[in-house]
Design an enzyme around this catalytic site. Structure first.
Site, PDB file in Angstrom:
ATOM      1  N   ASP A  19      -6.946  12.912 -25.282  1.00  0.00           N
ATOM      2  CA  ASP A  19      -6.957  11.514 -24.827  1.00  0.00           C
ATOM      3  C   ASP A  19      -6.313  10.700 -25.943  1.00  0.00           C
ATOM      4  O   ASP A  19      -6.927  10.444 -26.974  1.00  0.00           O
ATOM      5  CB  ASP A  19      -8.407  11.071 -24.583  1.00  0.00           C
ATOM      6  CG  ASP A  19      -8.511   9.616 -24.153  1.00  0.00           C
ATOM      7  OD1 ASP A  19      -7.502   8.885 -24.296  1.00  0.00           O
ATOM      8  OD2 ASP A  19      -9.589   9.201 -23.695  1.00  0.00           O
TER       9      ASP A  19
ATOM     10  N   ARG B 293      -2.322  -3.052 -18.192  1.00  0.00           N
ATOM     11  CA  ARG B 293      -3.584  -2.317 -18.129  1.00  0.00           C
ATOM     12  C   ARG B 293      -3.430  -1.216 -17.091  1.00  0.00           C
ATOM     13  O   ARG B 293      -3.034  -1.481 -15.953  1.00  0.00           O
ATOM     14  CB  ARG B 293      -4.737  -3.246 -17.739  1.00  0.00           C
ATOM     15  CG  ARG B 293      -4.872  -4.459 -18.611  1.00  0.00           C
ATOM     16  CD  ARG B 293      -6.233  -5.072 -18.545  1.00  0.00           C
ATOM     17  NE  ARG B 293      -7.134  -4.349 -19.410  1.00  0.00           N
ATOM     18  CZ  ARG B 293      -7.134  -4.466 -20.750  1.00  0.00           C
ATOM     19  NH1 ARG B 293      -6.296  -5.273 -21.357  1.00  0.00           N
ATOM     20  NH2 ARG B 293      -7.976  -3.765 -21.473  1.00  0.00           N
TER      21      ARG B 293
ATOM     22  N   TYR C 120       0.860  -1.195   0.000  1.00  0.00           N
ATOM     23  CA  TYR C 120       0.000   0.000   0.000  1.00  0.00           C
ATOM     24  C   TYR C 120       0.887   1.232   0.000  1.00  0.00           C
ATOM     25  O   TYR C 120       1.849   1.305   0.764  1.00  0.00           O
ATOM     26  CB  TYR C 120      -0.896   0.033   1.250  1.00  0.00           C
ATOM     27  CG  TYR C 120      -2.358  -0.142   0.888  1.00  0.00           C
ATOM     28  CD1 TYR C 120      -2.987   0.782   0.064  1.00  0.00           C
ATOM     29  CD2 TYR C 120      -3.091  -1.235   1.343  1.00  0.00           C
ATOM     30  CE1 TYR C 120      -4.313   0.611  -0.303  1.00  0.00           C
ATOM     31  CE2 TYR C 120      -4.416  -1.401   0.976  1.00  0.00           C
ATOM     32  CZ  TYR C 120      -5.020  -0.471   0.150  1.00  0.00           C
ATOM     33  OH  TYR C 120      -6.324  -0.639  -0.215  1.00  0.00           O
TER      34      TYR C 120
ATOM     35  N   LYS D 282      -2.581  -0.139 -24.893  1.00  0.00           N
ATOM     36  CA  LYS D 282      -2.987  -0.298 -26.304  1.00  0.00           C
ATOM     37  C   LYS D 282      -1.721  -0.288 -27.170  1.00  0.00           C
ATOM     38  O   LYS D 282      -0.895  -1.182 -27.006  1.00  0.00           O
ATOM     39  CB  LYS D 282      -4.010   0.772 -26.667  1.00  0.00           C
ATOM     40  CG  LYS D 282      -5.289   0.677 -25.794  1.00  0.00           C
ATOM     41  CD  LYS D 282      -6.368   1.623 -26.244  1.00  0.00           C
ATOM     42  CE  LYS D 282      -7.648   1.431 -25.460  1.00  0.00           C
ATOM     43  NZ  LYS D 282      -7.735   2.296 -24.269  1.00  0.00           N
TER      44      LYS D 282
ATOM     45  N   THR E 159      -4.282   5.471 -21.754  1.00  0.00           N
ATOM     46  CA  THR E 159      -4.106   4.160 -21.155  1.00  0.00           C
ATOM     47  C   THR E 159      -2.712   3.687 -21.547  1.00  0.00           C
ATOM     48  O   THR E 159      -2.095   4.241 -22.467  1.00  0.00           O
ATOM     49  CB  THR E 159      -5.146   3.148 -21.682  1.00  0.00           C
ATOM     50  OG1 THR E 159      -5.156   3.205 -23.100  1.00  0.00           O
ATOM     51  CG2 THR E 159      -6.530   3.431 -21.141  1.00  0.00           C
TER      52      THR E 159
ATOM     53  N   GLU F 197      -0.464   4.825  -0.585  1.00  0.00           N
ATOM     54  CA  GLU F 197      -1.239   6.051  -0.834  1.00  0.00           C
ATOM     55  C   GLU F 197      -0.340   7.260  -0.651  1.00  0.00           C
ATOM     56  O   GLU F 197       0.449   7.327   0.301  1.00  0.00           O
ATOM     57  CB  GLU F 197      -2.414   6.127   0.148  1.00  0.00           C
ATOM     58  CG  GLU F 197      -3.586   5.292  -0.307  1.00  0.00           C
ATOM     59  CD  GLU F 197      -4.722   5.257   0.703  1.00  0.00           C
ATOM     60  OE1 GLU F 197      -4.789   6.152   1.563  1.00  0.00           O
ATOM     61  OE2 GLU F 197      -5.529   4.313   0.622  1.00  0.00           O
TER      62      GLU F 197
HETATM   63  N1  DSN Z   1     -12.647   0.097 -24.797  1.00  0.00           N
HETATM   64  C1  DSN Z   1     -11.520   0.741 -25.433  1.00  0.00           C
HETATM   65  C2  DSN Z   1     -11.510   0.514 -26.901  1.00  0.00           C
HETATM   66  O1  DSN Z   1     -11.746  -0.614 -27.286  1.00  0.00           O
HETATM   67  O2  DSN Z   1     -11.242   1.426 -27.666  1.00  0.00           O
HETATM   68  C3  DSN Z   1     -11.461   2.173 -25.114  1.00  0.00           C
HETATM   69  O3  DSN Z   1     -11.547   2.335 -23.747  1.00  0.00           O
END
Ligand code: DSN
Length: 411
Positions: free
Chosen positions: A197, A232, A51, A226, A223, A53
């Protein structure tokens, strides 16, 4: 995974089953990728026990001297990779990161401009069923019907009329580059905060294959799982002027303890992306996407905006007498994963829309070149054109298996 197999054979078996599915199938879901074994080892490490924080040097728990070093490495590498002034590496995923950005910068009811979901935007960019659309007063811009592209003059017109507090640029299903500079100019004209984003294209930006919003935008979220090919999770980068507000908003505003195993895996991801090979990867992702789009168009498919500048494309499959859901299902049968997608101005419903979204980030990671990618595109066309022909689908499945065996995932 000996311990897991001893303690919980059910989960052990399911993980093995999923590993086989990934190994023997072709992953074209545009938001997915395969992490390195190094990233996976960091994710599976003892850091999950901790932990922490708070932030580096200012934690609400003892025993964080090692975690501080981990988080510092993640921050330093991220700054080097993207050239940002400040980064918060603690967000647990994309939507919570975007929530933290809104909470840090605007008030409920404030006006925001964002790309409409069925025109390629994301739920957290103001869709009415999402917290963003419930809490904030979103006006959505669209793509043009004729071109499938965002018209920046229209965005300017809407911005001048609506005078938003924030302009959001980013997408989940748009295959063209965004004009970051123009977005910033429009935002400056109306006095709006700029928020990008880049969840889908972060890896392409890190690999210097497409332009970055970071020199222009106040705040940039992404994120990490990707095209960036990490665990993740998410990060928020911003100009120094927003640093305090963003940090306060992530913790204690939105989250409790960060996931330190994930922070470590993010640090490994940034290190990997700093290597020159990652630039080759990013370039190849785009070349493969272009080859796939060209091959599909040659087979008579309509691609929204007639091509792609990035890793993804939205394919209107209705000209082949099939819906997006049916296309997704028949592709699953031959071992190709895709995701159904609305197309701009879609006359069909979101659960069974007109399109499928395809992306090349994952296949490029497993080494698919342009020839392999063209073979995949041909298989897609054949499967979608023969959804009821069992013998044909069986032979396509065999050819997909052959391709997968030629390019093993985790050697
Ligand atoms: N769910 C993702 C996508 O497939 O683009 C975006 O958050």
């Amino acid at each position: 995974m000996k311990n897991l197999s001893d303690v919980d054979s059910a989960i052990f078996n399911l993980i093995n089953k999923e590993a086989m599915r990934q190994e023997d199938g072709i992953e074209l879901i545009a938001s997915e990728n395969y992490v390195s074994k190094a990233v996976m080892e960091a994710m599976g490490s003892c850091l999950t026990n901790k932990y922490s924080e708070g932030y580096i040097g200012k934690r609400y728990y003892g025993g964080n001297e090692v975690i501080d070093e981990v988080e510092l490495l993640a921050v330093e590498r991220c700054k080097k990779l993207f050239g940002c002034e400040h980064v918060n590496v603690q967000p647990l995923s994309g939507s919570p990161a975007n929530a933290a950005v809104y909470f840090a910068t605007i008030k409920p009811g404030d006006k925001v401009l964002g790309l409409q979901l069925d025109h390629g935007g994301h739920l957290s960019h103001g869709h009415p069923v999402n917290f963003s659309g419930m809490l904030y007063n979103f006006t959505q811009y669209q793509v043009e019907k004729e071109t499938g592209r965002i018209n920046m003059e229209k965005v300017r017109e809407i911005a001048m009329r609506e005078k938003p507090k924030m302009i959001l640029a980013g997408f989940s299903a748009y295959s063209r580059n965004l004009d970051w500079k123009k977005f910033k100019e429009i935002a400056d004209e109306v006095g709006a905060i700029t928020f990008a984003d880049i969840a889908h294209i972060a890896g392409l930006i890190a690999g210097k294959a497409i332009d970055s919003p970071i020199p222009y935008f106040d705040i940039v979220s992404t994120t990490t799982h990707k095209t960036l090919r990490g665990p993740r999770g998410a990060i928020i980068m911003c100009k120094e002027a927003f640093a305090k507000a963003i940090d306060k908003s992530v913790f204690p505003g939105m989250q409790g303890g960060p996931h330190d195993h994930s922070t470590a895996a993010k640090a490994v991801t940034f290190e990997e992306a700093l290597h020159p090979e990652f630039q080759t990867y990013a370039k190849n992702v785009i070349e493969n996407a272009r080859a796939m789009a060209a091959e599909l168009m040659a087979s008579g498919f309509k691609i929204i905006s007639d091509g792609t500048d990035n890793h993804l494309m939205v394919v209107d499959v209705t000209s082949k007498g099939i819906s997006g859901k049916e296309a997704e299902q028949v592709l699953d049968l031959v071992g190709i994963s895709s995701s159904r997608s609305t197309i701009p101005f879609d006359p069909r419903k979101p659960m069974d829309p007109s399109g499928v979204r395809l992306g090349t980030a994952a296949i490029t990671t497993r080494g698919f070149d342009i020839q392999d990618t063209k073979a995949v595109a041909k298989a897609i066309a054949q499967a979608i054109e023969n959804p009821k022909d069992e013998a044909k689908l069986k032979s396509i499945r065999e050819s997909i298996l052959e391709l997968c065996r030629k390019r093993p995932l985790y050697k």
